[in-house]
Design a protein around this motif. Structure first.
Motif, PDB file in Angstrom:
ATOM      1  N   MET A   8      -7.467 -12.783  13.591  1.00 49.97           N
ATOM      2  CA  MET A   8      -7.933 -14.154  13.763  1.00 49.97           C
ATOM      3  C   MET A   8      -8.786 -14.278  15.003  1.00 49.97           C
ATOM      4  SD  MET A   8      -4.537 -16.081  12.393  1.00 49.97           S
ATOM      5  CE  MET A   8      -3.500 -14.641  12.549  1.00 49.97           C
ATOM      6  N   ARG A   9      -9.731 -15.197  14.973  1.00 53.33           N
ATOM      7  CA  ARG A   9     -10.784 -15.199  15.974  1.00 53.33           C
ATOM      8  C   ARG A   9     -10.671 -16.327  16.979  1.00 53.33           C
ATOM      9  NH1 ARG A   9     -12.424 -10.152  15.923  1.00 53.33           N
ATOM     10  NH2 ARG A   9     -13.611  -9.559  14.110  1.00 53.33           N
ATOM     11  N   LYS A  10      -9.607 -16.322  17.791  1.00 53.32           N
ATOM     12  CA  LYS A  10      -9.528 -17.236  18.917  1.00 53.32           C
ATOM     13  C   LYS A  10     -10.211 -16.599  20.113  1.00 53.32           C
ATOM     14  CE  LYS A  10      -5.921 -20.090  19.178  1.00 53.32           C
ATOM     15  NZ  LYS A  10      -4.519 -20.543  19.236  1.00 53.32           N
ATOM     16  N   PRO A  11     -10.068 -17.116  21.334  1.00 52.90           N
ATOM     17  CA  PRO A  11     -10.854 -16.579  22.441  1.00 52.90           C
ATOM     18  C   PRO A  11     -10.410 -15.208  22.907  1.00 52.90           C
ATOM     19  CG  PRO A  11      -9.345 -18.221  23.246  1.00 52.90           C
ATOM     20  CD  PRO A  11      -9.250 -18.243  21.756  1.00 52.90           C
ATOM     21  N   LEU A  12     -11.257 -14.563  23.688  1.00 47.07           N
ATOM     22  CA  LEU A  12     -10.895 -13.299  24.312  1.00 47.07           C
ATOM     23  C   LEU A  12      -9.795 -13.572  25.319  1.00 47.07           C
ATOM     24  CD1 LEU A  12     -14.453 -11.910  24.998  1.00 47.07           C
ATOM     25  CD2 LEU A  12     -12.978 -11.443  23.047  1.00 47.07           C
ATOM     26  N   VAL A  13      -8.665 -12.902  25.144  1.00 46.05           N
ATOM     27  CA  VAL A  13      -7.520 -13.164  25.998  1.00 46.05           C
ATOM     28  C   VAL A  13      -6.855 -11.862  26.392  1.00 46.05           C
ATOM     29  CG1 VAL A  13      -7.041 -15.423  25.004  1.00 46.05           C
ATOM     30  CG2 VAL A  13      -6.006 -13.408  23.990  1.00 46.05           C
ATOM     31  N   ALA A  14      -5.841 -11.949  27.227  1.00 51.13           N
ATOM     32  CA  ALA A  14      -5.061 -10.765  27.588  1.00 51.13           C
ATOM     33  C   ALA A  14      -4.306 -10.263  26.380  1.00 51.13           C
ATOM     34  CB  ALA A  14      -4.105 -11.107  28.719  1.00 51.13           C
ATOM     35  N   ALA A  15      -3.719  -9.093  26.478  1.00 53.35           N
ATOM     36  CA  ALA A  15      -3.083  -8.456  25.321  1.00 53.35           C
ATOM     37  C   ALA A  15      -1.773  -9.133  25.002  1.00 53.35           C
ATOM     38  CB  ALA A  15      -2.850  -6.977  25.599  1.00 53.35           C
ATOM     39  N   VAL A  16      -1.852 -10.154  24.113  1.00 58.19           N
ATOM     40  CA  VAL A  16      -0.656 -10.925  23.812  1.00 58.19           C
ATOM     41  C   VAL A  16      -0.023 -10.535  22.491  1.00 58.19           C
ATOM     42  CG1 VAL A  16      -1.384 -12.900  25.166  1.00 58.19           C
ATOM     43  CG2 VAL A  16      -2.039 -12.753  22.770  1.00 58.19           C
ATOM     44  N   GLY A  29     -13.805 -13.038  19.365  1.00 55.48           N
ATOM     45  CA  GLY A  29     -12.850 -14.059  19.743  1.00 55.48           C
ATOM     46  C   GLY A  29     -13.549 -15.290  20.290  1.00 55.48           C
ATOM     47  N   GLY A  30     -13.077 -16.464  19.895  1.00 53.93           N
ATOM     48  CA  GLY A  30     -13.696 -17.721  20.292  1.00 53.93           C
ATOM     49  C   GLY A  30     -14.537 -18.329  19.195  1.00 53.93           C
ATOM     50  N   THR A  31     -14.860 -17.530  18.150  1.00 51.95           N
ATOM     51  CA  THR A  31     -15.652 -18.059  17.034  1.00 51.95           C
ATOM     52  C   THR A  31     -14.767 -18.659  15.946  1.00 51.95           C
ATOM     53  OG1 THR A  31     -15.715 -15.934  15.853  1.00 51.95           O
ATOM     54  CG2 THR A  31     -17.483 -16.370  17.437  1.00 51.95           C
ATOM     55  N   SER A  32     -13.462 -18.592  16.098  1.00 51.52           N
ATOM     56  CA  SER A  32     -12.559 -19.202  15.121  1.00 51.52           C
ATOM     57  C   SER A  32     -12.931 -20.663  14.910  1.00 51.52           C
ATOM     58  CB  SER A  32     -11.115 -19.136  15.612  1.00 51.52           C
ATOM     59  OG  SER A  32     -10.567 -17.871  15.424  1.00 51.52           O
ATOM     60  N   GLY A  33     -13.012 -21.059  13.661  1.00 47.30           N
ATOM     61  CA  GLY A  33     -13.300 -22.449  13.338  1.00 47.30           C
ATOM     62  C   GLY A  33     -14.768 -22.782  13.237  1.00 47.30           C
ATOM     63  N   SER A  34     -15.648 -21.804  13.512  1.00 46.48           N
ATOM     64  CA  SER A  34     -17.086 -22.057  13.411  1.00 46.48           C
ATOM     65  C   SER A  34     -17.472 -22.406  11.978  1.00 46.48           C
ATOM     66  CB  SER A  34     -17.880 -20.815  13.831  1.00 46.48           C
ATOM     67  OG  SER A  34     -17.634 -20.466  15.160  1.00 46.48           O
ATOM     68  N   PRO A  35     -18.370 -23.392  11.800  1.00 46.28           N
ATOM     69  CA  PRO A  35     -18.847 -23.668  10.447  1.00 46.28           C
ATOM     70  C   PRO A  35     -19.739 -22.537   9.964  1.00 46.28           C
ATOM     71  CG  PRO A  35     -20.140 -24.904  12.045  1.00 46.28           C
ATOM     72  CD  PRO A  35     -19.011 -24.257  12.811  1.00 46.28           C
ATOM     73  N   VAL A  36     -19.617 -22.207   8.700  1.00 47.03           N
ATOM     74  CA  VAL A  36     -20.496 -21.228   8.060  1.00 47.03           C
ATOM     75  C   VAL A  36     -21.491 -22.025   7.231  1.00 47.03           C
ATOM     76  CG1 VAL A  36     -20.645 -19.245   6.513  1.00 47.03           C
ATOM     77  CG2 VAL A  36     -18.636 -19.534   8.002  1.00 47.03           C
ATOM     78  N   VAL A  37     -22.753 -21.986   7.643  1.00 48.49           N
ATOM     79  CA  VAL A  37     -23.782 -22.839   7.071  1.00 48.49           C
ATOM     80  C   VAL A  37     -24.671 -22.059   6.115  1.00 48.49           C
ATOM     81  CG1 VAL A  37     -25.745 -24.356   7.612  1.00 48.49           C
ATOM     82  CG2 VAL A  37     -23.771 -24.262   9.164  1.00 48.49           C
ATOM     83  N   ASP A  38     -24.884 -22.613   4.934  1.00 48.01           N
ATOM     84  CA  ASP A  38     -25.840 -22.056   3.976  1.00 48.01           C
ATOM     85  C   ASP A  38     -27.239 -22.316   4.530  1.00 48.01           C
ATOM     86  OD1 ASP A  38     -27.741 -21.907   1.845  1.00 48.01           O
ATOM     87  OD2 ASP A  38     -26.164 -22.196   0.361  1.00 48.01           O
ATOM     88  N   ASP A  39     -27.992 -21.255   4.830  1.00 48.61           N
ATOM     89  CA  ASP A  39     -29.307 -21.423   5.439  1.00 48.61           C
ATOM     90  C   ASP A  39     -30.267 -22.212   4.558  1.00 48.61           C
ATOM     91  OD1 ASP A  39     -28.362 -19.944   7.540  1.00 48.61           O
ATOM     92  OD2 ASP A  39     -29.578 -18.161   7.134  1.00 48.61           O
ATOM     93  N   GLY A  40     -30.084 -22.124   3.250  1.00 44.95           N
ATOM     94  CA  GLY A  40     -30.998 -22.798   2.335  1.00 44.95           C
ATOM     95  C   GLY A  40     -30.778 -24.287   2.240  1.00 44.95           C
ATOM     96  N   THR A  41     -29.506 -24.730   2.274  1.00 45.20           N
ATOM     97  CA  THR A  41     -29.187 -26.151   2.094  1.00 45.20           C
ATOM     98  C   THR A  41     -28.817 -26.858   3.391  1.00 45.20           C
ATOM     99  OG1 THR A  41     -26.828 -25.756   1.696  1.00 45.20           O
ATOM    100  CG2 THR A  41     -28.308 -25.622  -0.219  1.00 45.20           C
ATOM    101  N   GLY A  42     -28.422 -26.079   4.408  1.00 39.92           N
ATOM    102  CA  GLY A  42     -27.960 -26.685   5.645  1.00 39.92           C
ATOM    103  C   GLY A  42     -26.549 -27.227   5.559  1.00 39.92           C
ATOM    104  N   LYS A  43     -25.872 -26.987   4.439  1.00 39.63           N
ATOM    105  CA  LYS A  43     -24.513 -27.495   4.247  1.00 39.63           C
ATOM    106  C   LYS A  43     -23.473 -26.419   4.589  1.00 39.63           C
ATOM    107  CE  LYS A  43     -25.733 -30.900   0.705  1.00 39.63           C
ATOM    108  NZ  LYS A  43     -25.478 -31.375  -0.688  1.00 39.63           N
TER     109      LYS A  43
END
Length: 323
Positions: free
Chosen positions: A1-9, A243-257
């Motif tokens: 999972m892609r949360k932020p860069l953190v110590a080894a937890v 890490g830190g990109t978790s939750g980023s929207p994935v946008v269709d380049d053609g439609t912008g959606k």
């Protein structure tokens, strides 16, 4: 999972101990008003990348690769329309202000991120959270990636890590108020399933970085630790999200959606473990793709929100897991 860069937890997690996320050097400054997930058993931040020479080298390599992708993307006219407007930075993840195809301008706005980015920590397998009070804050970005406002939640409308990995917060502001005050429109969720080969952009408000690639295909089931997700989007290798990109929207380049929400990737070649998801086909065969990253489709979400952006899990066509 892609949360932020953190110590080894994760080593602590596997031993039954929890740890609060700690942003690594070079990460964006956290909003001091934003809550941080409390330390508790089984509720940990991910990636476990420390401050060793190898880790620093890896991070620099990611940054160089991302810069190369961005330069190459400038030559693609269709890609120029994708920017940071409407994305948000959480204190530990990325996200975006989103609307349904039928949302009205005066509806309370929604912010979408991952279920594993909830301030309360990772929901357990099978757990679904609905209408839970929250005052979490989000840093709203404009097209250039400059923070222009702080938005505040009134509640978590929906959150889960079962079948998908998504959370939707209802804000105290309407779409019209955000547009009037900051000139920024919400991103619209596409209610059609994405297709293989589609050119996409993963837009991280946390890092203010855009990753460009294509939909490589789909994983019938994607398993990571205790969680299993259905029909996940698999990226081509150019989207080397960190890490830190978790939750980023994935946008269709053609439609912008928005067609998906970024959530994970196989870092070390592990088999179905934390930070090392595996693909499982309909016959139960397991495939491990080290270095490949994934997202969860969002086309099912609009059917579950009605007039006034009210969640209705009993609505016709709504297939999101229920509590």
């Amino acid at each position: 999972m892609r949360k932020p860069l953190v110590a080894a937890v994760f080593a602590l997690a596997l031993a039954g101990a929890g740890a609060a996320p700690a942003v690594a050097a070079g990460a964006p400054a956290a909003d001091p008003a934003a809550p941080v997930a409390p330390a508790s058993v089984g509720k940990v931040a991910d990636t476990g990348m420390g401050t060793s020479t190898d880790s620093i080298t890896s991070t620099v390599s990611d940054l160089v690769t991302s810069a190369t992708e961005t330069v190459g993307r400038i030559t693609q006219p269709s890609a120029q329309a994708v920017n940071f407007a409407g994305t948000v930075a959480l204190n530990n993840c990325s996200g975006s202000v989103v609307r349904m195809p039928a949302s009205a301008d005066n509806d309370p706005a929604l912010v979408m991120t991952n279920g594993h980015c909830l301030e309360s920590g990772f929901p357990a397998a099978g757990e679904v959270i609905v209408d839970q009070a929250s005052s979490r804050t989000f840093g709203l970005l404009n097209s250039a990636g400059t923070r222009v406002a702080t938005l505040r939640a009134s509640k978590i409308s929906y959150g889960t890590m079962t079948d998908t990995d998504v959370a939707l917060y209802q804000l105290t502001s309407t779409y019209a108020q955000i547009k009037s005050s900051y000139g920024i429109d919400a991103l619209t969720l596409n209610n059609a399933r994405p297709t293989a080969g589609t050119a996409i952009s993963v837009v991280s408000g946390y890092w203010k970085r855009i990753y460009s690639c294509n939909v490589d295909g789909f994983a019938y089931r994607l398993k990571e630790g205790d969680w299993t997700w259905k029909d996940s989007v698999r990226y081509t290798s150019a989207c080397n999200t960190i890490g830190g990109t978790s939750g980023s929207p994935v946008v269709d380049d053609g439609t912008g959606k928005v067609v998906a929400v970024n959530n994970t990737g196989n870092e070390d070649g592990g088999r179905c473990t934390l930070n090392n998801p595996c693909e499982v086909d309909a016959s139960g065969n397991v495939t491990v793709r080290q270095g490949i990253n994934y997202a969860q489709e969002t086309y099912q979400i609009p059917a579950c929100f009605g007039v006034g952006n009210k969640l209705d899990l009993s609505a016709s066509g709504c297939v999101l897991p229920k509590p």
